[in-house]
Design an enzyme around this catalytic site. Structure first.
Site, PDB file in Angstrom:
ATOM      1  N   GLU A   1       9.868  -2.296  11.060  1.00  0.00           N
ATOM      2  CA  GLU A   1       9.639  -1.012  11.730  1.00  0.00           C
ATOM      3  C   GLU A   1       9.754  -1.222  13.233  1.00  0.00           C
ATOM      4  OE1 GLU A   1       5.962   0.707  10.382  1.00  0.00           O
ATOM      5  OE2 GLU A   1       6.638   0.805   8.310  1.00  0.00           O
TER       6      GLU A   1
ATOM      7  N   ARG B   1       2.573  -0.710   2.305  1.00  0.00           N
ATOM      8  CA  ARG B   1       3.131  -1.605   3.314  1.00  0.00           C
ATOM      9  C   ARG B   1       4.590  -1.839   2.963  1.00  0.00           C
ATOM     10  NH1 ARG B   1      -0.820  -4.634   6.102  1.00  0.00           N
ATOM     11  NH2 ARG B   1       0.971  -5.443   7.218  1.00  0.00           N
TER      12      ARG B   1
ATOM     13  N   HIS C   1       6.411   6.119   9.110  1.00  0.00           N
ATOM     14  CA  HIS C   1       5.027   5.608   9.055  1.00  0.00           C
ATOM     15  C   HIS C   1       4.020   6.670   9.534  1.00  0.00           C
ATOM     16  CE1 HIS C   1       2.700   1.588   8.898  1.00  0.00           C
ATOM     17  NE2 HIS C   1       1.895   2.603   8.587  1.00  0.00           N
TER      18      HIS C   1
HETATM   19  P1  NAD Z   1      -7.813  -1.101  -0.707  1.00  0.00           P
HETATM   20  O1  NAD Z   1      -8.063  -2.477  -0.216  1.00  0.00           O
HETATM   21  O2  NAD Z   1      -8.942  -0.136  -0.817  1.00  0.00           O
HETATM   22  O3  NAD Z   1      -7.091  -1.151  -2.142  1.00  0.00           O
HETATM   23  C1  NAD Z   1      -6.040  -2.030  -2.452  1.00  0.00           C
HETATM   24  C2  NAD Z   1      -6.051  -2.283  -3.959  1.00  0.00           C
HETATM   25  O4  NAD Z   1      -4.920  -3.120  -4.273  1.00  0.00           O
HETATM   26  C3  NAD Z   1      -7.291  -3.049  -4.434  1.00  0.00           C
HETATM   27  O5  NAD Z   1      -7.937  -2.370  -5.489  1.00  0.00           O
HETATM   28  C4  NAD Z   1      -6.742  -4.396  -4.900  1.00  0.00           C
HETATM   29  O6  NAD Z   1      -7.455  -4.914  -6.018  1.00  0.00           O
HETATM   30  C5  NAD Z   1      -5.332  -4.033  -5.280  1.00  0.00           C
HETATM   31  N1  NAD Z   1      -4.460  -5.208  -5.324  1.00  0.00           N
HETATM   32  C6  NAD Z   1      -4.505  -6.335  -4.563  1.00  0.00           C
HETATM   33  N2  NAD Z   1      -3.541  -7.189  -4.949  1.00  0.00           N
HETATM   34  C7  NAD Z   1      -2.884  -6.592  -5.980  1.00  0.00           C
HETATM   35  C8  NAD Z   1      -1.802  -6.984  -6.796  1.00  0.00           C
HETATM   36  N3  NAD Z   1      -1.200  -8.177  -6.626  1.00  0.00           N
HETATM   37  N4  NAD Z   1      -1.382  -6.144  -7.758  1.00  0.00           N
HETATM   38  C9  NAD Z   1      -1.980  -4.930  -7.940  1.00  0.00           C
HETATM   39  N5  NAD Z   1      -3.033  -4.509  -7.211  1.00  0.00           N
HETATM   40  C10 NAD Z   1      -3.471  -5.326  -6.228  1.00  0.00           C
HETATM   41  O7  NAD Z   1      -6.653  -0.535   0.276  1.00  0.00           O
HETATM   42  P2  NAD Z   1      -6.384   0.997   0.639  1.00  0.00           P
HETATM   43  O8  NAD Z   1      -7.266   1.401   1.761  1.00  0.00           O
HETATM   44  O9  NAD Z   1      -6.333   1.780  -0.612  1.00  0.00           O
HETATM   45  O10 NAD Z   1      -4.906   0.858   1.262  1.00  0.00           O
HETATM   46  C11 NAD Z   1      -3.777   0.618   0.431  1.00  0.00           C
HETATM   47  C12 NAD Z   1      -2.556   0.322   1.286  1.00  0.00           C
HETATM   48  O11 NAD Z   1      -2.213   1.453   2.069  1.00  0.00           O
HETATM   49  C13 NAD Z   1      -2.751  -0.818   2.277  1.00  0.00           C
HETATM   50  O12 NAD Z   1      -1.597  -1.619   2.266  1.00  0.00           O
HETATM   51  C14 NAD Z   1      -2.861  -0.117   3.617  1.00  0.00           C
HETATM   52  O13 NAD Z   1      -2.415  -0.946   4.684  1.00  0.00           O
HETATM   53  C15 NAD Z   1      -1.916   1.036   3.396  1.00  0.00           C
HETATM   54  N6  NAD Z   1      -2.093   2.170   4.303  1.00  0.00           N
HETATM   55  C16 NAD Z   1      -0.963   2.755   4.815  1.00  0.00           C
HETATM   56  C17 NAD Z   1      -1.076   3.847   5.662  1.00  0.00           C
HETATM   57  C18 NAD Z   1       0.174   4.466   6.241  1.00  0.00           C
HETATM   58  O14 NAD Z   1       0.121   4.940   7.364  1.00  0.00           O
HETATM   59  N7  NAD Z   1       1.257   4.539   5.520  1.00  0.00           N
HETATM   60  C19 NAD Z   1      -2.343   4.336   6.014  1.00  0.00           C
HETATM   61  C20 NAD Z   1      -3.473   3.763   5.436  1.00  0.00           C
HETATM   62  C21 NAD Z   1      -3.336   2.669   4.584  1.00  0.00           C
END
Ligand code: NAD
Length: 532
Positions: free
Chosen positions: A259, A230, A279
């Site tokens: 964005e 994000r 994105h």
């Molecule tokens: P997820 O919820 O499976 O994993 C997120 C991880 O971050 C969890 O293990 C959590 O414990 C950890 N976390 C939370 N707070 C934290 C902190 N303060 N410090 C360190 N770790 C912390 O999420 P995901 O499905 O793996 O997605 C990850 C990110 O990717 C999300 O922000 C999602 O919106 C983004 N995403 C972006 C795109 C894109 O198009 N660029 C596509 C899909 C997902």
């Protein structure tokens, strides 16, 4: 049964619905009035983010049983209204995972071997084999911030490149890291040791601005930084400065604080050590298809009355059970949020004790709501009432319910006991006053009495004169309105805890001032409102 598709949804899902005998209409660009007029004819509605499923729409939807969101975010749907009307809301939380993982890998490779720059140079007529010398991934260290669905898949792929993988994720236990081959370290160690740093956390209060100027300064010289999570997790202006100075050798960014990223706010214009994409993390044919097929199967399952694993809200609950547990619902979720805030790190055990009134009721749904509260501050909208128990299990939390007809301390209450990886045990006790008003009555050893609403400041402090005065003065001077205050004490202890309710979040400079007060042992700002 009739289903309305009101946004652009890839055709595969629509075909699947038709193949199963559903009558599907695709009508796009409907405003609220237009949707209200026709929604009464439909049993199911499928949207992306363009359609706003407001309370007015829900109230007009006399036959509607399910709303499917093709994607993750459900901000465009009034979940509360849907739940009240027994309408199931389903989304597709996992269909982007692989696409985002593979985009991250592509970005890592692009900055490692300067692929876009070399391509542009050749397209401009140059044959330059010197400028674009890359580095090798083997034996380098990949630092992964957030080891969830995407972060853990990045680890696996980078291990295949023979990289060492280290991770910072305070909310998963060491054991999970070992299973993934990721050495879990603290943030400072990761910043110091990694040759590549890639971010995969959700956007939360904690992760907003998590990687800024100070964190970048701690990184190795020549580090490469990747963000496909994000935008607001990373300060792109500080990154651009570090790229200019050469401290950061390369960066690959897919997401931005604002964005679309327009020219006037793009700090990377003219830089040749950056790869940026608009994105595109989720933009693959398979992900788009996956989203449409997943939402269609969720909607069909809901219409058949089956439990839907991707439901965001709860399936209709038997009336008698609901009547008994309803008043506690909101309370337990907020207790979970508080529990996470006081636990500082990975929770390995959750015990929900139901005392008195609830000892003879099926409390499974309340435990679910408690787990949602515990995971909500960490995972944001990827956790919901339905998947919370599975997510807790995947994160190695041992969950237990205990029923007690009597207890030495409380008559009717819920006691949430959290075991943390560090060995500490934290407790939050909640109860209902006036048959419906949720109150927190104990935190760890402190007796308290406050409503878990809005923003809460929990301030353990030494029992000495003028503690309340000093805190109230600083908040007052900053124009922050205190709406409730309570000091909890433990018999015979030199320490107390102050719980202050405030309307708004506390800016970091004010927090710093508060932290400077002599006798103040800690300060936690907790946003007690659950996220849908
Ligand atoms: P997820 O919820 O499976 O994993 C997120 C991880 O971050 C969890 O293990 C959590 O414990 C950890 N976390 C939370 N707070 C934290 C902190 N303060 N410090 C360190 N770790 C912390 O999420 P995901 O499905 O793996 O997605 C990850 C990110 O990717 C999300 O922000 C999602 O919106 C983004 N995403 C972006 C795109 C894109 O198009 N660029 C596509 C899909 C997902």
């Amino acid at each position: 049964m009739r289903i309305l598709v009101s946004d652009d949804v890839q055709v595969k899902g629509i075909e699947a619905l038709r193949a199963n005998g559903y009558d599907v209409d695709v009508k796009k660009n409907l405003d609220e009035d237009a949707l209200v007029k026709i929604i009464g004819d439909y049993d199911g509605l499928i949207t992306r983010s363009m359609t706003h499923v407001t309370r007015r729409v829900i109230e007009a939807a006399k036959n509607l049983k399910v709303v499917g969101r093709a994607g993750v975010g459900v901000d465009s749907i009034d979940i509360k209204a849907a739940t009240e009307h027994g309408i199931v809301v389903v989304n597709t939380p996992e269909s982007n995972t692989l696409a985002a993982t593979e985009h991250t890998v592509a970005m890592i490779m692009a900055i490692t071997r300067h692929i876009p720059q070399a391509h542009n140079s050749l397209m401009a007529g140059h044959w330059d084999r010197k400028t674009f010398t890359g580095i090798q991934l083997q034996n380098k260290t990949m630092g992964i911030i957030g080891v969830g669905r995407i972060g853990s898949r990045i680890a696996k792929r980078m291990q295949a490149m023979e990289m060492r993988t280290i991770g910072y994720d305070p909310y998963i236990p060491k054991e999970r890291g070992e299973q993934l081959g990721v050495e879990l370290v603290d943030l400072d160690t990761l910043l110091k040791e990694a040759d590549y740093i890639t971010m995969h956390t959700p956007l939360t209060k904690e992760t907003r601005g998590m990687i800024g100027k100070d964190e970048i300064a701690k990184m190795k010289d020549g580090v490469r930084v990747i963000n496909v999570s994000r935008g607001a997790v990373l300060d792109i202006n500080a990154l651009a400065e570090a790229l200019k100075s050469g401290h950061v050798a390369g960066a690959a960014i897919d997401v931005f604080p604002t964005e679309p990223l327009t020219k006037d706010i793009n700090p990377f214009i003219g830089m040749d050590n950056v790869v940026i994409t608009p994105h595109l993390g989720a933009s693959t044919v398979e992900a788009q298809e996956g989203v449409s097929v997943d939402v269609a199967s969720g909607v069909m399952a809901a219409l058949r009355g089956e439990p839907v694993p991707t439901a965001v809200n709860m399936a209709p609950i038997p009336k008698q059970v609901y009547a008994r547990i309803k008043p506690y619902f909101d309370l337990v979720e907020r207790m979970g949020i508080l529990g996470t805030a006081i636990s500082n790190g990975a929770v390995t055990g959750v015990n929900v004790e139901y005392i008195g009134d609830l000892a003879d009721v099926d409390t499974g749904l309340l435990t679910m709501a408690t787990l949602k509260g515990i995971l909500n501050p960490i995972l944001q909208d990827s956790v919901n009432f339905v998947n919370a128990p599975d997510l807790a299990k995947a994160r190695r939390m041992q969950v237990q319910e205990t029923k007690k007809n009597s207890d030495p301390e409380f008559v009717d209450a819920i006691r949430l006991i959290l075991q943390t990886e560090g060995g500490a045990v934290h407790t939050v006790v909640g109860t209902l006053f006036n048959k419906g008003e949720g109150k927190i009555v104990k935190i760890d050893d402190y007796r308290v009495d406050f409503d878990p609403n809005g923003y809460l400041l929990l301030i353990p402090h030494r029992n000495q004169p003028n503690m309340i005065g000093q805190i109230a003065t600083i908040l007052g001077q900053a124009g922050i309105n205190i709406t409730g205050m309570q000091v909890g004490e433990t018999a015979g202890s030199e320490e107390s805890i102050m719980a202050l309710a405030v309307k708004e979040d506390i800016p970091s400079d004010i927090l710093l001032k508060l932290r400077g007060i002599d006798g103040l042992l800690d300060i936690k700002v907790i946003h007690c409102e659950p996220q849908e």
